[in-house]
Design an enzyme around this catalytic site. Structure first.
Site: not given
Ligand code: NAD
Length: 480
Positions: A152, A227-229, A232, A249, A282, A460
């Site tokens: 994002n 990224g996503s909860t 995370g 985060e 986020c 951060e």
């Molecule tokens: P995601 O959490 O799957 O991916 C975020 C990052 O983490 C990417 O680089 C991905 O390749 C990596 N990743 C994914 N699963 C991982 C794991 N198990 N171990 C290590 N790295 C991993 O997010 P997404 O699928 O791109 O988006 C899905 C949802 O997540 C969105 O709809 C939104 O709700 C949320 N999101 C939140 C943020 C934020 O800023 N907090 C950012 C992106 C997405």
């Protein structure tokens, strides 16, 4: 024109990549922006080992703070010199407007400059211990930091991690999101040009599996993830095995609470608190809680203001909102919008895919406003990560606090009131890491950013971020 990209390891692109090939697409047009070779476990291992060797050699970790600072200042300048190139590299794969991308590149240079500026002042301590000796407390870098970044805000969020990690003398392996790897790759090249020693800054390409390999690598000592909860939680579990330091985060479902005594006109005009980056933010204030005496006025004003948002092709200067990152994300957003309708929320605006030739090849979604949302509805609880605002009425201050806190998340929020005592009560009662009063602006370089509850752990930005990229070491020297 499509470029060919591979992982960046020890100061160069890999020449014979082993991994699968993936396309980086422009989600507004469907065009291919770049072709990348994703990392295999072998390549993640090379990157982490390169980072570890650089760390062990001390080439960066032992450089004086003023020399590290000079290198980072040079990097900030290079980002400024290449601002337009970076803005294009950011905008096209993210579907982000070119105007926002230019702002974000300017801000990216400021992040680096900020940490270059404060790093020489961030030292240890000489605590008053005992007459029998002297205590010294050092701040040591941690080692190899695995930095996992979403799509994002690809460069900004990466730099929230990269800048403090490098400032403290760590080595890094960055994993950008598969959809948006280009600006981080270019930054690694610019860092080399700025004089950062090879091996200190490495980039591995790929998705979740590459992320998992990076987190689990025995030489990765710190993981910072945005990224996503859901992901995370997985990262935290994997990191537990090696007792790795973890910063997370994650998502949010932040509330903007508007009291009847507020400047309603101003509150209803902060569209970008929810629609910035097409809602893929986020800390989007996607729940608007509005006190009943001004509820109708707020809804009317907010809907009218939203109607004026110029949705369009991201590359055009006049566009205010671009598209979503992918068709999959659009489907997810639309699914939640349909649930909102089915559960009885009042759809005031949008709620679908826009018509018009310019939208035909991209994952665009209309700015959408729901009113009469109730706290039990799915759209009041799920992080939608799209351009969807939910407006909920409330009567009392206690009720507003109760609704605001009735979520697993706790990232950010806003309070709108002219009553200073109420504002001070609310900012303490709302469970959020970042909160603003009479504005939706809450992210500042100088203040820590991060979430409570399931929005994450660690902070951060500000000098506090440096704490998360260093370890304290206590030394006692006998005077006897
Ligand atoms: P995601 O959490 O799957 O991916 C975020 C990052 O983490 C990417 O680089 C991905 O390749 C990596 N990743 C994914 N699963 C991982 C794991 N198990 N171990 C290590 N790295 C991993 O997010 P997404 O699928 O791109 O988006 C899905 C949802 O997540 C969105 O709809 C939104 O709700 C949320 N999101 C939140 C943020 C934020 O800023 N907090 C950012 C992106 C997405």
């Amino acid at each position: 024109m499509s470029e060919w990209k591979t992982c960046w390891v020890e100061g160069k692109s890999l020449t014979s990549p082993q991994g699968e090939t993936a396309l980086v697409l422009n989600p507004a047009t469907g065009e291919t922006v770049a072709t990348v070779a994703e990392a295999t476990a072998l390549e993640v291992d090379s990157a982490v080992n390169a980072a570890h060797r650089a760390f062990a050699s001390g080439v960066w970790r032992k450089a004086s703070p003023s020399n590290r600072s000079k290198t980072l200042h040079r990097l900030a300048e290079l980002v400024r010199t290449h601002a337009e190139e970076l803005a294009q590299l950011e905008s096209r794969p993210a579907g982000k407007t070119i105007t926002d991308s230019r702002d974000e590149i300017r801000y990216s240079a400021n992040i680096i400059q900020y940490y270059a500026g404060i790093l020489p002042t961030f030292g240890g301590e000489v605590p008053a211990v005992s007459a029998n000796g002297t205590g010294l407390v050092f701040r040591e870098p941690i080692g190899v930091c695995g930095l996992i970044v979403p799509w994002n805000f690809p460069l900004v969020v990466a730099l929230w991690k990269i800048a403090p990690a490098l400032a403290m003398g760590n080595s890094i392996v960055v994993k950008p999101a598969p959809a948006t790897p280009l600006t981080v790759l270019r930054l690694a090249e610019l860092a080399q040009e700025a004089g950062l020693p090879d091996g200190v800054f490495n980039v591995v390409l790929g998705g979740a599996e590459v992320g998992r390999t990076l987190v689990q690598h025995p030489l990765t000592r710190k993981v910072s993830f945005t990224g996503s909860t859901r992901a995370g939680k997985e990262v935290m579990k994997m990191a537990a095995d090696g007792i790795k330091r973890v910063s997370l985060e994650l998502g949010g479902k932040s509330a903007s609470i508007v009291f009847a005594d507020a400047n309603v006109e101003k509150a209803a005009n902060t569209l970008w608190s929810v629609f910035a980056n097409a809602g893929q933010d986020c800390c989007a204030r996607s729940r608007m809680l509005v006190q009943r005496p001004v509820y109708n006025e707020y809804v009317e004003r907010f809907v009218e203001n939203t109607r004026k948002i110029r949705l369009g092709l991201p590359q055009e200067d006049t566009t205010e909102m671009g598209c979503l990152i992918s068709y999959a994300q659009r489907e997810r957003v639309d699914g939640l919008v349909q649930q909102g309708k089915a559960q009885g929320a009042k759809l005031c605006l949008g709620g679908g895919v826009p018509t018009g030739a310019e939208f035909a090849n991209g994952s665009f979604y209309e700015p959408t406003v729901f009113a009469d949302v109730t706290p039990d509805m799915v759209i009041a609880n799920e992080e939608i990560f799209g351009p969807v605002a939910s407006i909920l009425p409330f009567d009392t201050e206690e009720e507003a606090i109760q609704i605001a806190n009735a979520t697993q998340y706790g990232l950010s929020g806003s309070v709108w009131t002219r009553d200073i005592a109420r504002a001070l009560r609310l900012v303490r009662e709302v469970e959020a890491g970042v909160i603003s009063v009479n504005t939706s602006s809450s992210v500042h370089l100088e203040m820590p950013f991060g979430g409570m509850k399931q929005s994450g752990t660690g902070r951060e930005l500000s000098h506090h971020a440096l704490e998360h990229y260093s370890e304290l070491k206590s030394v006692f020297i006998s005077a006897e």
